[in-house]
Enzyme design. Structure first.
Site, short mmCIF file in Angstrom:
data_model
loop_
_atom_site.label_atom_id
_atom_site.label_comp_id
_atom_site.label_asym_id
_atom_site.label_seq_id
_atom_site.Cartn_x
_atom_site.Cartn_y
_atom_site.Cartn_z
N CYS A 13 1.41 -11.75 7.05
CA CYS A 13 2.24 -12.88 7.42
C CYS A 13 1.50 -14.17 7.11
O CYS A 13 0.29 -14.26 7.28
CB CYS A 13 2.63 -12.91 8.90
SG CYS A 13 3.61 -11.50 9.42
N ARG A 36 0.93 -12.80 1.39
CA ARG A 36 0.55 -12.25 2.70
C ARG A 36 1.66 -11.41 3.32
O ARG A 36 1.47 -10.82 4.39
CB ARG A 36 0.21 -13.40 3.66
CG ARG A 36 -0.92 -14.27 3.18
CD ARG A 36 -1.15 -15.42 4.12
NE ARG A 36 -1.76 -15.00 5.35
CZ ARG A 36 -3.07 -14.96 5.57
NH1 ARG A 36 -3.90 -15.36 4.64
NH2 ARG A 36 -3.55 -14.54 6.71
N TRP A 94 5.33 -10.00 7.00
CA TRP A 94 5.08 -8.57 6.73
C TRP A 94 5.33 -7.88 8.06
O TRP A 94 4.61 -8.10 9.04
CB TRP A 94 3.64 -8.35 6.27
CG TRP A 94 3.37 -6.93 5.86
CD1 TRP A 94 3.58 -6.38 4.63
CD2 TRP A 94 2.82 -5.88 6.68
NE1 TRP A 94 3.21 -5.06 4.64
CE2 TRP A 94 2.75 -4.73 5.88
CE3 TRP A 94 2.42 -5.81 8.00
CZ2 TRP A 94 2.26 -3.51 6.35
CZ3 TRP A 94 1.93 -4.59 8.49
CH2 TRP A 94 1.86 -3.46 7.66
N ASN A 122 1.37 -14.88 13.36
CA ASN A 122 0.75 -13.89 12.46
C ASN A 122 -0.15 -13.01 13.31
O ASN A 122 -1.03 -13.51 14.00
CB ASN A 122 -0.08 -14.62 11.40
CG ASN A 122 -0.95 -13.68 10.58
OD1 ASN A 122 -0.61 -12.51 10.43
ND2 ASN A 122 -2.05 -14.18 10.07
N GLY A 123 0.08 -11.69 13.23
CA GLY A 123 -0.76 -10.78 14.01
C GLY A 123 0.11 -9.90 14.89
O GLY A 123 1.31 -9.74 14.62
N GLU A 174 -10.42 4.51 -7.23
CA GLU A 174 -9.79 3.19 -7.37
C GLU A 174 -8.59 3.28 -8.33
O GLU A 174 -7.55 2.65 -8.10
CB GLU A 174 -10.85 2.18 -7.86
CG GLU A 174 -10.33 0.85 -8.39
CD GLU A 174 -9.49 0.07 -7.39
OE1 GLU A 174 -9.39 0.44 -6.22
OE2 GLU A 174 -8.89 -0.93 -7.83
N LYS A 228 -4.60 2.11 -7.82
CA LYS A 228 -3.80 1.25 -8.72
C LYS A 228 -2.45 1.90 -9.01
O LYS A 228 -1.42 1.26 -9.00
CB LYS A 228 -4.52 0.99 -10.05
CG LYS A 228 -5.80 0.19 -10.01
CD LYS A 228 -5.69 -1.20 -9.42
CE LYS A 228 -5.78 -1.19 -7.95
NZ LYS A 228 -6.46 -2.17 -7.22
N GLU A 232 -0.07 2.09 -5.77
CA GLU A 232 0.58 0.88 -5.25
C GLU A 232 1.51 0.20 -6.24
O GLU A 232 2.40 -0.53 -5.82
CB GLU A 232 -0.43 -0.10 -4.63
CG GLU A 232 -1.53 -0.55 -5.50
CD GLU A 232 -2.58 -1.42 -4.78
OE1 GLU A 232 -2.38 -1.85 -3.66
OE2 GLU A 232 -3.62 -1.67 -5.42
N HIS A 244 -12.97 23.58 -6.66
CA HIS A 244 -13.07 24.00 -5.25
C HIS A 244 -11.72 23.84 -4.55
O HIS A 244 -11.67 23.82 -3.32
CB HIS A 244 -14.17 23.19 -4.55
CG HIS A 244 -15.52 23.39 -5.17
ND1 HIS A 244 -16.23 24.56 -5.02
CD2 HIS A 244 -16.25 22.60 -5.99
CE1 HIS A 244 -17.38 24.47 -5.69
NE2 HIS A 244 -17.41 23.29 -6.30
N LYS A 252 -1.07 -8.58 0.73
CA LYS A 252 -2.41 -8.77 0.18
C LYS A 252 -3.47 -8.89 1.26
O LYS A 252 -4.53 -8.30 1.16
CB LYS A 252 -2.43 -10.00 -0.72
CG LYS A 252 -3.76 -10.13 -1.45
CD LYS A 252 -3.59 -10.57 -2.86
CE LYS A 252 -4.86 -10.47 -3.65
NZ LYS A 252 -5.09 -9.12 -4.20
O1 M6R Z 1 -8.90 -8.68 0.87
P1 M6R Z 1 -9.61 -7.38 0.88
O2 M6R Z 1 -10.46 -7.16 -0.33
O3 M6R Z 1 -10.43 -7.18 2.14
O4 M6R Z 1 -8.50 -6.28 0.90
C1 M6R Z 1 -8.81 -4.93 1.04
C2 M6R Z 1 -7.65 -4.04 0.67
O5 M6R Z 1 -6.56 -4.29 1.50
C3 M6R Z 1 -7.23 -4.24 -0.79
O6 M6R Z 1 -8.30 -4.02 -1.65
C4 M6R Z 1 -6.08 -3.30 -1.16
O7 M6R Z 1 -6.53 -1.98 -1.17
C5 M6R Z 1 -5.49 -3.73 -2.50
N1 M6R Z 1 -4.08 -3.80 -2.40
C6 M6R Z 1 -5.84 -2.83 -3.62
O8 M6R Z 1 -5.30 -3.23 -4.83
#
Ligand code: M6R
Length: 596
Positions: free
Chosen positions: A2, A27, A74, A100-101, A474, A478, A481, A497, A591
């Site tokens: 948010c 956000r 959000w 926010n929160g 990682e 990608k 998401e 395994h 984000k």
């Molecule tokens: O702002 P931050 O780097 O602390 O965020 C951490 C994760 O929320 C962030 O990396 C998330 O996994 C991304 N959407 C990945 O692309």
């Protein structure tokens, strides 16, 4: 999650708020709303959808007045509906709130406000009603009621409230960020936002609100701003800070999406990341050498870059460090002593799980150094020292350029810890220039052809070893998401395994084959997958007969994690676009994850 923006000043509030809230859309983008105060009437416009979508029907600029609050949501409590969108009002419509929160005790508070008429399912809506109740039943003035209401809320949050009766704006912070912007010269213009980027176009003079503090802007007395402690009510003096931070462009600059723009910006961001102060790098390297246990802590993608660091420090500096997912860090608290070091990694510097991990570390007198991409973030101010990774504003929810920038700085630290800072710099400068060459239209086209081949695949596996095992993890993030594909990363040696049972005819498996000591084992593992019908996509400097599709990457030695993630970033982007998804706004995500 948010985003909050608030404005008091001589300009039309809705214009400033609309621009600010668009900047904070990363956000959260479930719904958006603005409330302004004109005369003594608060008007609210809000709806589900992104800022532009809601604005097209609501026309936020029709809102008059020089005082206002705005919000991009959000959802945590209550679905994505117009009623649940912020701002929320009290029964009389004289108090409006954006928040926010999470209000952990919202149910108890709501139960105590039996006579009030609630219109939403949100936790936030209790705030304006509680302020109203405290004013009417206890005879408190607006500011005292806001203070008491804030002290009643449990959980990490921040809110801004306006009162049409008193023409005051009050902001309270209890765990999520609120930053105040001041006009360069006049004492009559104030901005309040979750993130400075919402108002950096207007001013770079800021004051930080800390936890358990509130700010009140009183329009009746020439826009005076006053700070006080939420708990004691005592007045606080705040320092004005000049922010000299080059955020970089926050526009798409001709690209269709922020995601691909930010991927392409890696032509320059690796070089910017390694442009660090040597003295500081060496000092932190010394801290790592002398620490009795170093923990690298982050979430999501940043958590994966911490894992890369664990491997890099073993390989390059022969130093055991621990990478821990921030939400699990408190379980390690029994190991923490004042000799422990924490390196907290975060793009936003606002991630709640990392902030909580820092709280745990601080409670044990652990020194905290952060790696950040947002200047002035909560984490920057909570840390003993920090590095900026210099990637510039990252707007897509999906992290790309900040990720490779983090890996670059962590690699530099590993080399510095090994006493080979200059060697590390040369390695990374070479990698930066290789990335610059690699990111050309032909390369993107080659990857988009692969995206077409994978368009209807339901599962994608990614395997890696050593410093590229975390890159396999990682890569899976990608693909998850952006394309909502079931993608899973494995340590290549682990396949037989268990997960090998999932491979059948045509199952895509991306094998990250670096030109290092893991190469032969990686080729063997890829061959085992192929023998079970798997379709092998090799990410490697050299082609191999086991690859059905080859994504060439430059051979950059131990900087390979940087170049190996880039083709997957591009692949994920193209699959998402081909599937008709907006890769900048993955469903259900935001984000800045400012809730636990
Ligand atoms: O702002 P931050 O780097 O602390 O965020 C951490 C994760 O929320 C962030 O990396 C998330 O996994 C991304 N959407 C990945 O692309």
């Amino acid at each position: 999650m948010c985003g909050i923006v608030a404005y008091v000043g001589p300009k039309k509030a809705s214009e400033i708020l609309l621009k600010g809230i668009k900047t904070l859309e990363y956000r959260g983008y479930d719904s958006v709303g603005i409330a302004t105060l004109a005369g003594n009437i608060i008007s609210v416009k809000k709806d589900i959808g992104k800022v532009d979508e809601a604005n097209a029907t609501l026309n936020f600029l029709a809102l008059e007045g020089n005082i206002g609050i705005a919000h991009t949501r959000w959802s945590t409590h209550g679905g994505v509906t117009k009623e649940n969108a912020h701002p929320h009002l009290d029964c009389s419509g004289k108090i409006a709130v954006v928040h926010n929160g999470i209000v952990d005790n919202h149910q108890q508070i709501r139960a105590g406000l039996g006579s009030h008429r609630f219109l939403s399912q949100t936790d936030t809506e209790v705030i304006p009603h509680l302020i109203e109740e405290l004013m009417s039943k206890e005879g408190l003035d607006f500011v005292a009621a806001v203070r008491k209401a804030a002290n009643t809320l449990n959980g990490r949050s921040a809110f801004v409230a306006i009162s049409s009766e008193t023409r005051q704006m009050a902001a309270a912070r209890k765990g999520t960020p609120l930053i105040i912007g001041l006009h360069e010269t006049s004492n009559e213009e104030f901005f309040i936002a979750s993130d400075v980027t919402a108002f950096l176009d207007y001013t770079n003079k800021v004051m930080y609100l800390d936890d358990n503090e509130m700010a009140v802007v009183d329009v009746k007395i020439d826009g005076k701003i006053a700070f006080s402690s939420l708990t004691s009510g005592n007045e606080l003096k705040k320092r004005v800070v000049d922010i000299h931070w080059h955020v970089g462009s926050t526009e798409k600059e001709g690209y269709d999406h922020f995601l691909i723009k930010e991927v392409m910006e890696q032509k320059h961001t690796i070089a910017a990341a390694i442009n660090q102060d040597d003295t500081k790098i060496l000092a932190v390297a010394n801290d790592i050498k002398s620490a009795f246990g170093t923990f690298f802590v982050g979430c999501g993608t940043a958590g994966k870059t911490c894992m890369v660091a664990e491997y890099l420090f073993s390989k390059i500096a022969r130093k055991h460090i621990n990478s821990v997912v921030a939400s699990e860090f408190s379980n390690y608290k029994h190991y923490l002593t004042p000799k422990t070091l924490m390196i907290a990694v975060s793009q936003s510097g606002e991630t709640a799980d990392v902030l909580e991990a820092i709280d745990v570390a601080k409670s044990k007198s652990v020194r905290v150094v952060s790696l950040l991409n947002v200047f002035g973030s909560t984490m920057m101010r909570a840390s003993d020292d920090f590095f900026m990774v210099n990637a510039g504003a990252e707007r897509a929810v999906v992290s790309t350029k900040a990720t490779t920038a983090q890996i670059a700085v962590l690699t530099l630290l590993a080399y510095a810890t090994a006493g080979k800072l200059q060697e590390g710099k040369l390695l990374l400068m070479n990698a930066a220039s290789a990335v610059n060459d690699m990111l050309n239209p032909r390369y993107e086209e080659h990857i988009s052809k692969l995206a077409f081949l994978l368009l209807n695949k339901k599962d994608i596996f990614i395997i890696g070893r050593g410093i590229n095992y975390p890159i396999a993890l990682e890569a899976a993030i990608k693909l998850q998401e952006t394309c909502y594909t079931h993608a899973q990363g494995f340590a290549a040696g682990e396949l037989k395994h268990g997960p090998l049972a999932l491979i059948d005819e045509g199952t895509p498996c991306i094998a990250i084959v670096a030109n290092d000591e893991t190469k032969q084992d990686m080729i063997n593992n890829a061959t085992e997958v192929k023998a079970r019908g798997g379709y092998i996509i090799g990410i490697a400097p050299e082609n191999n007969e086991v690859f059905d599709y080859w994504l060439k990457v430059p051979d950059v030695g131990d900087a390979s994690p940087i170049v190996n993630i880039i083709p997957v970033q591009i692949l994920a982007y193209h699959i998402a676009v081909m599937r008709g998804y907006n890769p900048d706004y993955p469903r259900n995500l935001a984000k800045s994850v400012t809730v636990k």
